[in-house]
Design a protein around this motif. Sequence first.
Motif, short mmCIF file in Angstrom:
data_model
loop_
_atom_site.label_atom_id
_atom_site.label_comp_id
_atom_site.label_asym_id
_atom_site.label_seq_id
_atom_site.Cartn_x
_atom_site.Cartn_y
_atom_site.Cartn_z
N VAL A 1 0.84 -1.20 0.00
CA VAL A 1 0.00 0.00 0.00
C VAL A 1 0.87 1.25 0.00
O VAL A 1 0.56 2.25 -0.65
CB VAL A 1 -0.96 0.01 1.21
N SER B 1 0.75 7.62 -5.95
CA SER B 1 -0.36 8.55 -6.04
C SER B 1 0.06 9.94 -5.55
O SER B 1 -0.23 10.97 -6.17
CB SER B 1 -1.53 8.01 -5.21
N GLU C 1 -5.50 18.53 -3.72
CA GLU C 1 -4.63 17.40 -4.01
C GLU C 1 -4.58 16.41 -2.85
O GLU C 1 -4.53 15.20 -3.04
CB GLU C 1 -3.22 17.88 -4.36
N ARG C 2 -4.59 16.95 -1.63
CA ARG C 2 -4.56 16.09 -0.45
C ARG C 2 -5.76 15.15 -0.45
O ARG C 2 -5.63 13.94 -0.25
CB ARG C 2 -4.58 16.96 0.80
N ASP C 3 -6.94 15.70 -0.72
CA ASP C 3 -8.13 14.86 -0.69
C ASP C 3 -8.16 13.86 -1.84
O ASP C 3 -8.64 12.74 -1.69
CB ASP C 3 -9.39 15.73 -0.69
N SER C 4 -7.60 14.25 -2.96
CA SER C 4 -7.54 13.33 -4.10
C SER C 4 -6.60 12.16 -3.80
O SER C 4 -6.95 10.99 -4.01
CB SER C 4 -7.09 14.12 -5.34
N VAL C 5 -5.41 12.45 -3.26
CA VAL C 5 -4.48 11.38 -2.91
C VAL C 5 -5.06 10.53 -1.77
O VAL C 5 -4.91 9.31 -1.75
CB VAL C 5 -3.10 11.94 -2.50
N LEU C 6 -5.74 11.19 -0.85
CA LEU C 6 -6.33 10.46 0.26
C LEU C 6 -7.31 9.40 -0.25
O LEU C 6 -7.32 8.26 0.24
CB LEU C 6 -7.04 11.44 1.19
N ASP D 1 -7.23 7.88 -3.19
CA ASP D 1 -6.40 6.80 -3.75
C ASP D 1 -5.86 5.91 -2.63
O ASP D 1 -5.90 4.68 -2.71
CB ASP D 1 -5.20 7.36 -4.51
N LEU D 2 -5.34 6.57 -1.60
CA LEU D 2 -4.73 5.85 -0.48
C LEU D 2 -5.75 4.93 0.18
O LEU D 2 -5.48 3.76 0.45
CB LEU D 2 -4.17 6.85 0.53
N LEU D 3 -6.93 5.47 0.42
CA LEU D 3 -7.96 4.66 1.09
C LEU D 3 -8.39 3.49 0.22
O LEU D 3 -8.59 2.38 0.72
CB LEU D 3 -9.16 5.54 1.44
N SER E 1 -6.55 1.94 -1.97
CA SER E 1 -5.45 0.97 -1.95
C SER E 1 -5.41 0.24 -0.61
O SER E 1 -5.26 -0.98 -0.54
CB SER E 1 -4.15 1.71 -2.23
N LYS E 2 -5.57 1.02 0.46
CA LYS E 2 -5.49 0.45 1.80
C LYS E 2 -6.62 -0.54 2.08
O LYS E 2 -6.44 -1.51 2.82
CB LYS E 2 -5.54 1.61 2.81
#
Lengths: 298, 298
Positions: free
Chosen positions: A283, A290, B279-284, B286-288, B290-291
């Motif tokens: 992850v 990302s 950008e933070r919310d967009s990457v967040l 993606d991260l969620l 993936s996680k």
Amino acid sequence: MSLNVRSVAVVGGGVIGASWAYLFLTKGLRVVMSDPAKGAEDSFKLFITKANADSDGSASDLQKLLVRFEFVDDITPHLPKVDFVQENGPERLELKQRIVASIDEHTRPEVVIASSSSGLPPSQFITECKKAPGRVLVGHPFNPPHLIPLVEVVPHPGTNQASITAALEFYKSLGKRPIQLRKEIPGFVANRLQTAINNEAYSLISRGVVSAHDLDAAVSSGPGLRWALTGPIAINTLGGWEQDILRNRFVWDETDIAKLRDEVNKSYGSTDWDEIVRERDSVLMDLLASKSKATSLD
Amino acid sequence: MSLNVRSVAVVGGGVIGASWAYLFLTKGLRVVMSDPAKGAEDSFKLFITKANADSDGSASDLQKLLVRFEFVDDITPHLPKVDFVQENGPERLELKQRIVASIDEHTRPEVVIASSSSGLPPSQFITECKKAPGRVLVGHPFNPPHLIPLVEVVPHPGTNQASITAALEFYKSLGKRPIQLRKEIPGFVANRLQTAINNEAYSLISRGVVSAHDLDAAVSSGPGLRWALTGPIAINTLGGWEQDILRNRFVWDETDIAKLRDEVNKSYGSTDWDEIVRERDSVLMDLLASKSKATSLD
């Protein structure tokens, strides 16, 4: 001159040294590595094979990397030729002093010598350097250095600005995110921040406020998601509970430690850590990919 | 019974209430919302339109959600029908006491009443409840609740276990990660952890160890990447610098604050925060995504 680094000496090939070497190789550098431990060369080959596979590299990719790699028994005759040194010896002061003095003696005087030390302040391990201690500094990575961008660059009071700048530029050229400490301080920056949160975590658990499992979720499902993207100053949260935290500051007596140990065992006694580490790193790679597209995030 | 929640009253439709309502709607629940502020209904419609677009929803997706939504001037006559209440009023004790007492009076006695309060302990705002204060608790989300999984469930000493369990199950059924606090404590858990790291961050910056910018990178390019995936207990780092941290504990005098302010301005004075948040919310997201595929991570 560090802006034109072509070859790096990796002194010490344990977990940190191996990960540095893998990073340097993937960035097209030549690497010469030494480590007195038995089987160190085989361990490195295993490490790099796994790291290459984890990032979906083929066997021929691996062979291409290894063309630029050399493992040597004695690094001394190679030191005059390298453009940067990353030292990863054990965290024992006398040993570190001797290793760094020897590197200082045999490298060209303008070559930056960076130690991966997480605990020893550089002013303490340069005491035996005779030639040019002004180019010695700490370049402290986070494990594993080939994945985690942070590198803490820590000068001693006599480190010259040119070497600090060269180290910062070199790490940046590898895609790292170096930060510059302006003075030596125990634990540097990131480990101090970790200690601050850890102490409060231990306090909350041992006081029976929350289980260890829920404590971890309070981070990884909450503010931790922010901290992967923006730091605490950018997030800028301030509340009215500081007084309470100071009142309840954690005291490490045996009862507290026993309570904490029980809670941690309850939450994590039967955990499959291998699986967690595997998925965490997978992850993490997605997250970094990302995040790298978001140009406003640090 | 909260395991069979079909309709939720969202009392207070500011940023937190609106995000809760959006979450409830996307999970197929009916939502009745009230808020005395002028233009509250329009603000909510704007919020939900943006949230729907951010998650790549179409206009018809939005219409489908809004079929189950009702904005009302007076929530009282609707309270007997709802299966769960999420209260998001202002953090003013007397007002909160009155709002919660009224919700208590008009809901069925087994319906859980959860307050989003981040600061008020529930024992303080149930004092006017006449009917069944044992089903009142705090359900503290992190902003924005429709994205961040963490919900802190905080009972007061008289909250019954059935209501705690029902709240935990309800939030879990929405894909949230609720944690259970075993006692009231100022700041709850996550904000206390944030305060701990923030205090050390402020100390390091005001003592001139590191710039605010580099401090943030020390988190978001270092341990913050771990904290998005595993909490501090699972990471389990302990170093030898605690003594130094205690010695240098931050004292909030005007000089310190002025130094801190200067450093923060230096690093962030001309920052485009809108872009960072976007950008933070967009990457967040993606991260969620993936996680969520990593079953061993919490």
